[in-house]
Every structure is written in C-alpha cells, then in structure tokens.
Design a protein around this motif. Sequence first.
Motif, short mmCIF file in Angstrom:
data_model
loop_
_atom_site.label_atom_id
_atom_site.label_comp_id
_atom_site.label_asym_id
_atom_site.label_seq_id
_atom_site.Cartn_x
_atom_site.Cartn_y
_atom_site.Cartn_z
N ALA A 91 41.70 53.42 46.97
CA ALA A 91 40.75 53.90 47.99
C ALA A 91 39.88 55.03 47.43
O ALA A 91 38.69 55.10 47.73
N GLU A 92 40.46 55.88 46.59
CA GLU A 92 39.71 56.99 45.98
C GLU A 92 38.55 56.48 45.13
O GLU A 92 37.53 57.16 44.99
N VAL A 93 38.69 55.30 44.53
CA VAL A 93 37.62 54.74 43.70
C VAL A 93 36.81 53.70 44.46
O VAL A 93 36.05 52.93 43.87
N GLY A 94 36.99 53.64 45.80
CA GLY A 94 36.15 52.79 46.64
C GLY A 94 36.66 51.38 46.84
O GLY A 94 35.91 50.51 47.30
N ILE A 95 37.93 51.12 46.50
CA ILE A 95 38.50 49.79 46.68
C ILE A 95 39.53 49.87 47.80
O ILE A 95 40.64 50.35 47.59
N GLY A 96 39.12 49.42 48.99
CA GLY A 96 39.99 49.50 50.16
C GLY A 96 40.43 48.13 50.64
O GLY A 96 40.35 47.83 51.82
N ILE A 97 40.91 47.32 49.75
CA ILE A 97 41.30 45.94 50.08
C ILE A 97 42.76 45.91 50.50
O ILE A 97 43.62 46.52 49.85
N ASP A 98 43.04 45.20 51.59
CA ASP A 98 44.42 44.99 52.02
C ASP A 98 44.95 43.73 51.35
O ASP A 98 44.49 42.63 51.64
N TRP A 99 45.90 43.89 50.45
CA TRP A 99 46.48 42.77 49.73
C TRP A 99 47.63 42.20 50.54
O TRP A 99 48.46 42.94 51.05
N VAL A 100 47.69 40.87 50.67
CA VAL A 100 48.71 40.23 51.52
C VAL A 100 49.58 39.22 50.78
O VAL A 100 50.56 38.74 51.33
N GLN A 101 49.21 38.87 49.54
CA GLN A 101 49.98 37.86 48.81
C GLN A 101 49.91 38.17 47.33
O GLN A 101 48.86 38.52 46.80
N ASP A 102 51.05 38.04 46.65
CA ASP A 102 51.11 38.15 45.19
C ASP A 102 51.47 36.78 44.62
O ASP A 102 52.36 36.11 45.15
N ASN A 103 50.78 36.38 43.55
CA ASN A 103 51.04 35.12 42.88
C ASN A 103 51.40 35.38 41.43
O ASN A 103 50.95 36.37 40.84
N HIS A 104 52.15 34.46 40.84
CA HIS A 104 52.59 34.59 39.46
C HIS A 104 52.58 33.19 38.85
O HIS A 104 53.21 32.28 39.38
N SER A 105 51.82 33.01 37.76
CA SER A 105 51.80 31.71 37.10
C SER A 105 52.21 31.88 35.64
O SER A 105 52.03 32.94 35.05
N MET A 106 52.76 30.80 35.08
CA MET A 106 53.09 30.76 33.67
C MET A 106 52.48 29.49 33.11
O MET A 106 52.63 28.41 33.68
N SER A 107 51.77 29.63 32.01
CA SER A 107 51.17 28.48 31.33
C SER A 107 51.80 28.38 29.96
O SER A 107 51.66 29.29 29.13
N ALA A 108 52.49 27.28 29.70
CA ALA A 108 53.25 27.14 28.46
C ALA A 108 52.35 26.99 27.23
O ALA A 108 52.62 27.57 26.19
N ALA A 109 51.30 26.20 27.36
CA ALA A 109 50.47 25.89 26.18
C ALA A 109 49.27 26.82 26.06
O ALA A 109 48.60 27.13 27.06
N LYS A 110 48.98 27.24 24.85
CA LYS A 110 47.72 27.93 24.56
C LYS A 110 46.60 26.94 24.87
O LYS A 110 46.71 25.75 24.60
N GLY A 111 45.51 27.41 25.47
CA GLY A 111 44.40 26.53 25.83
C GLY A 111 44.55 25.89 27.20
O GLY A 111 43.81 24.98 27.54
N THR A 112 45.48 26.39 28.01
CA THR A 112 45.59 25.93 29.39
C THR A 112 44.51 26.61 30.20
O THR A 112 44.34 27.83 30.14
N LEU A 113 43.75 25.83 30.95
CA LEU A 113 42.64 26.37 31.74
C LEU A 113 42.92 26.11 33.22
O LEU A 113 43.21 24.98 33.61
N ARG A 114 42.82 27.16 34.01
CA ARG A 114 42.99 27.08 35.46
C ARG A 114 41.70 27.59 36.09
O ARG A 114 41.34 28.73 35.94
#
Length: 187
Positions: free
Chosen positions: A36-59
Amino acid sequence: MDVTPTDLPEVLILTPRRFGDARGWFSETFNAARMAEVGIGIDWVQDNHSMSAAKGTLRGLHYQRPPRAQDKLVRCTRGAILDVAVDFRAGSPRFASWVAVELSAENGRQLLVPKGFLHGFVTLTENAEVQYKCSDLYAPDCDGAVRWDDPEIGIDWGVTTPVLSDKDRAAPLLADAPRPFTWEGGK
C-alpha cells in the motif's frame, strides 16, 4: 521492496530485499502494508503454484475476463522463467505491446500483471516452479487465451517448439479474440 516500472507502466517489477547470513537468506515476499505504501492496494484472494518439468514449457497467453478479471503477482521459486505481459485493453495506445522479464529463484523478482493484460511464461530451466497471487478466484466460464505465437504481438520467447497444453495450442489469434477489456485513458 524495490518497485521498477517496465515499458508498459502498469506492469511493475517488484524486488523484495533479501537479508543473508551464514544460514542463507530471508525475504519478505508480500506485505500488504508495504505494498500500500508504494501504491499497490490489491486484495489477493488466491495463490497458485505450478511446476513445469521440461525446459521450454510455455504457459499462456492467458486472461480472465470481467466480472472475474484477475491481477497477478508472479514469482519463480525454483529455476527460471521468462515472464511476459501483453497489453490487451481495447483502445490502449500500447495495445498488443509486450514486456518480458526474467524471474528466477536466484533474482527473487516478481512481476505485477494487472487486469487487462495477457500473461504467459516460458521455462528457462527444467523443473521450474512458479507461484502467483490472484485478485479473484479462478472462474472457468471467464477463462480466455490468445495464441502464444501470434504474429501481431510478436513475442520473442526464445523457443520455436515449446511444450504446450492443448488449450494453449488451440487458442485464437489476437485478431479473432474477444476484447473484454477497455483502456480507460491513463489507468
């Protein structure tokens, strides 16, 4: 927290400080009051975590349209990625312009991708893990994508034959995609 604007001024690089000693290091990756001090007042409601096994995986390139649009705060916690944001707001003077930032476990940087921007990444290492916060819950009925290799956008991903999901392989070109976001003159 160091905040650095990109060539798309709404897309920000956030670099938390690391405090090291003989044991390793410690970093505060999120603090609502400091944001908030730097002007970012976003309410976060979900955290995601992904793992990509291969180098060159594009999402990507992904978005979630209103009324369930999402801001994202993205970081790579294992390995390295090239993280990309594309202005997807109809009427924006920067429409279809993109920025790419290397995020890695080593550099600790995070990318703030606001609503109205497409988001995607390609893994630069094997077994890359990405974690990101979202400002709204995942809503499959609002889910959308644009082709990763759209020539109108022209992203240099550094790969020509990435590992893709069926969804990303079938995504429409920018010219054929809906326009769910509108630029609001400087916002």
